[in-house]
Design a protein around this motif. Structure first.
Motif, short mmCIF file in Angstrom:
data_model
loop_
_atom_site.label_atom_id
_atom_site.label_comp_id
_atom_site.label_asym_id
_atom_site.label_seq_id
_atom_site.Cartn_x
_atom_site.Cartn_y
_atom_site.Cartn_z
N THR A 96 39.49 58.58 52.81
CA THR A 96 40.68 57.90 52.31
C THR A 96 41.01 56.68 53.17
OG1 THR A 96 42.08 59.36 53.62
CG2 THR A 96 41.68 59.99 51.32
N ASN A 97 40.17 56.35 54.13
CA ASN A 97 40.35 55.17 54.97
C ASN A 97 39.78 53.97 54.23
OD1 ASN A 97 40.87 53.44 57.05
ND2 ASN A 97 39.35 54.28 58.44
N VAL A 98 40.49 53.56 53.17
CA VAL A 98 40.02 52.53 52.25
C VAL A 98 41.09 51.45 52.14
CG1 VAL A 98 39.36 52.09 49.85
CG2 VAL A 98 38.65 54.19 50.95
N GLY A 99 40.65 50.19 52.11
CA GLY A 99 41.57 49.08 51.96
C GLY A 99 41.11 48.14 50.86
N PHE A 100 42.06 47.40 50.29
CA PHE A 100 41.75 46.45 49.23
C PHE A 100 41.82 45.05 49.81
CE2 PHE A 100 42.75 43.78 45.54
CZ PHE A 100 41.75 44.18 44.68
N GLY A 101 40.78 44.25 49.56
CA GLY A 101 40.77 42.89 50.08
C GLY A 101 39.56 42.13 49.61
N ILE A 102 39.28 41.04 50.31
CA ILE A 102 38.15 40.19 49.95
C ILE A 102 36.85 40.91 50.27
CG2 ILE A 102 37.00 38.01 50.47
CD1 ILE A 102 39.73 36.81 50.97
N ALA A 103 35.92 40.86 49.34
CA ALA A 103 34.63 41.53 49.50
C ALA A 103 33.86 40.91 50.66
CB ALA A 103 33.82 41.42 48.22
N THR A 104 33.02 41.72 51.31
CA THR A 104 32.21 41.21 52.41
C THR A 104 30.76 41.00 51.99
OG1 THR A 104 31.83 43.44 53.21
CG2 THR A 104 33.65 42.23 54.19
N LYS A 105 30.31 41.74 50.99
CA LYS A 105 28.90 41.63 50.59
C LYS A 105 28.72 40.59 49.49
CE LYS A 105 27.99 46.30 52.04
NZ LYS A 105 27.89 47.67 51.66
N ASN A 106 29.28 40.79 48.34
CA ASN A 106 29.19 39.83 47.23
C ASN A 106 30.52 39.09 47.13
OD1 ASN A 106 26.58 40.65 46.52
ND2 ASN A 106 27.40 42.37 45.36
N LYS A 107 30.73 38.21 48.09
CA LYS A 107 32.02 37.55 48.23
C LYS A 107 32.31 36.58 47.09
CE LYS A 107 34.70 35.51 51.93
NZ LYS A 107 34.65 35.03 53.30
N HIS A 108 31.30 35.82 46.65
CA HIS A 108 31.50 34.82 45.61
C HIS A 108 30.55 35.08 44.45
CE1 HIS A 108 33.89 32.64 48.51
NE2 HIS A 108 32.90 32.71 49.37
N SER A 109 31.02 34.83 43.24
CA SER A 109 30.16 34.98 42.07
C SER A 109 29.28 33.74 41.92
CB SER A 109 31.00 35.22 40.82
OG SER A 109 31.80 34.09 40.56
N TRP A 110 28.29 33.81 41.06
CA TRP A 110 27.32 32.73 40.93
C TRP A 110 27.94 31.44 40.42
CZ3 TRP A 110 26.48 30.44 36.28
CH2 TRP A 110 26.93 31.13 35.15
N TRP A 111 28.94 31.55 39.51
CA TRP A 111 29.54 30.33 38.97
C TRP A 111 30.42 29.63 39.99
CZ3 TRP A 111 34.79 29.66 38.31
CH2 TRP A 111 35.58 30.80 38.38
N VAL A 112 31.07 30.38 40.87
CA VAL A 112 31.87 29.78 41.93
C VAL A 112 30.96 29.08 42.93
CG1 VAL A 112 33.42 30.28 43.86
CG2 VAL A 112 33.78 31.39 41.67
N ALA A 113 29.84 29.71 43.26
CA ALA A 113 28.88 29.10 44.18
C ALA A 113 28.31 27.81 43.59
CB ALA A 113 27.76 30.09 44.51
N LEU A 114 27.97 27.83 42.30
CA LEU A 114 27.41 26.64 41.65
C LEU A 114 28.43 25.50 41.63
CD1 LEU A 114 25.06 25.38 40.05
CD2 LEU A 114 26.15 26.27 37.99
N LEU A 115 29.66 25.78 41.22
CA LEU A 115 30.70 24.75 41.21
C LEU A 115 30.99 24.21 42.61
CD1 LEU A 115 33.31 26.05 38.61
CD2 LEU A 115 31.88 24.02 38.45
N SER A 116 30.95 25.07 43.59
CA SER A 116 31.20 24.65 44.97
C SER A 116 30.13 23.70 45.46
CB SER A 116 31.27 25.86 45.90
OG SER A 116 32.28 26.72 45.49
N ILE A 117 28.88 23.98 45.10
CA ILE A 117 27.78 23.10 45.50
C ILE A 117 27.89 21.76 44.79
CG2 ILE A 117 25.27 22.78 45.36
CD1 ILE A 117 25.06 25.85 45.81
N LEU A 118 28.18 21.78 43.49
CA LEU A 118 28.31 20.53 42.73
C LEU A 118 29.48 19.67 43.20
CD1 LEU A 118 27.54 21.78 39.11
CD2 LEU A 118 26.05 20.45 40.62
N MET A 119 30.58 20.31 43.56
CA MET A 119 31.76 19.57 43.99
C MET A 119 31.80 19.37 45.51
SD MET A 119 34.48 21.33 41.31
CE MET A 119 35.79 21.21 42.44
N THR A 120 30.84 19.92 46.23
CA THR A 120 30.75 19.88 47.70
C THR A 120 32.07 20.29 48.36
OG1 THR A 120 31.30 17.52 47.84
CG2 THR A 120 28.94 18.12 47.70
N VAL A 121 32.58 21.43 47.94
CA VAL A 121 33.79 22.01 48.53
C VAL A 121 33.50 23.45 48.92
CG1 VAL A 121 35.40 20.55 47.26
CG2 VAL A 121 34.72 22.72 46.30
N TYR A 122 34.37 24.00 49.73
CA TYR A 122 34.27 25.41 50.09
C TYR A 122 34.61 26.25 48.85
CZ TYR A 122 34.74 29.68 52.78
OH TYR A 122 34.56 30.94 53.26
#
Length: 140
Positions: A96-122
């Motif tokens: 039960t030692n579980v918390g909700f937050g930002i993922a550590t393994k698959n942090k960003h989806s493929w479309w966010v990564a693609l848009l970030s590369i195209l726009m050169t932003v984080y």
């Protein structure tokens, strides 16, 4: 009469300093706090400035000692953070030692990564999920 003002005590918790000041105000002993604002606004500077200082007249020290000697030590109570119902249980280990937050393994989806590369932003959107602190398993 020329009374000397001294630093009676230093506090690293502004709330505790205000409680002691209120006790002295109730006893009609003149006192004031210094560095309270900076310690409240920027807690990281608290050690650098030496904490919140309680200033009193030197002639009142014996009376203050008598007043504060009778008062019990100030303790900050712990806040109950665990809820007995609606606990999330890890699917992998049952912890039960579980918390909700930002993922550590698959942090960003493929479309966010693609848009970030195209726009050169984080990447602007991160996936959120439950994370087990015992086994490291992430799940939704």
């Amino acid at each position: 009469m020329d009374d000397k003002i001294i630093v009676y005590r230093t506090f690293y918790n502004p709330i505790e300093a205000n409680i002691v000041k209120a006790k002295l105000d109730d006893a009609e002993i003149p006192c004031f706090l210094t560095d309270e604002n900076i310690a409240t606004i920027q807690p990281l500077y608290n050690l650098a400035i030496g904490g919140v200082k309680l200033n009193v007249f030197e002639k009142d020290v014996e009376q203050i000692n008598a007043i504060l000697q009778d008062a019990p030590e100030l303790e900050v109570p712990e806040i109950e953070t665990e809820q007995t119902e609606n606990k999330v249980v890890c699917q992998n280990c049952g912890s039960t030692n579980v918390g909700f937050g930002i993922a550590t393994k698959n942090k960003h989806s493929w479309w966010v990564a693609l848009l970030s590369i195209l726009m050169t932003v984080y990447p602007f959107k991160a996936n959120r999920c439950y994370h087990c602190y015992k086994c490291g398993h992430e799940f939704n």
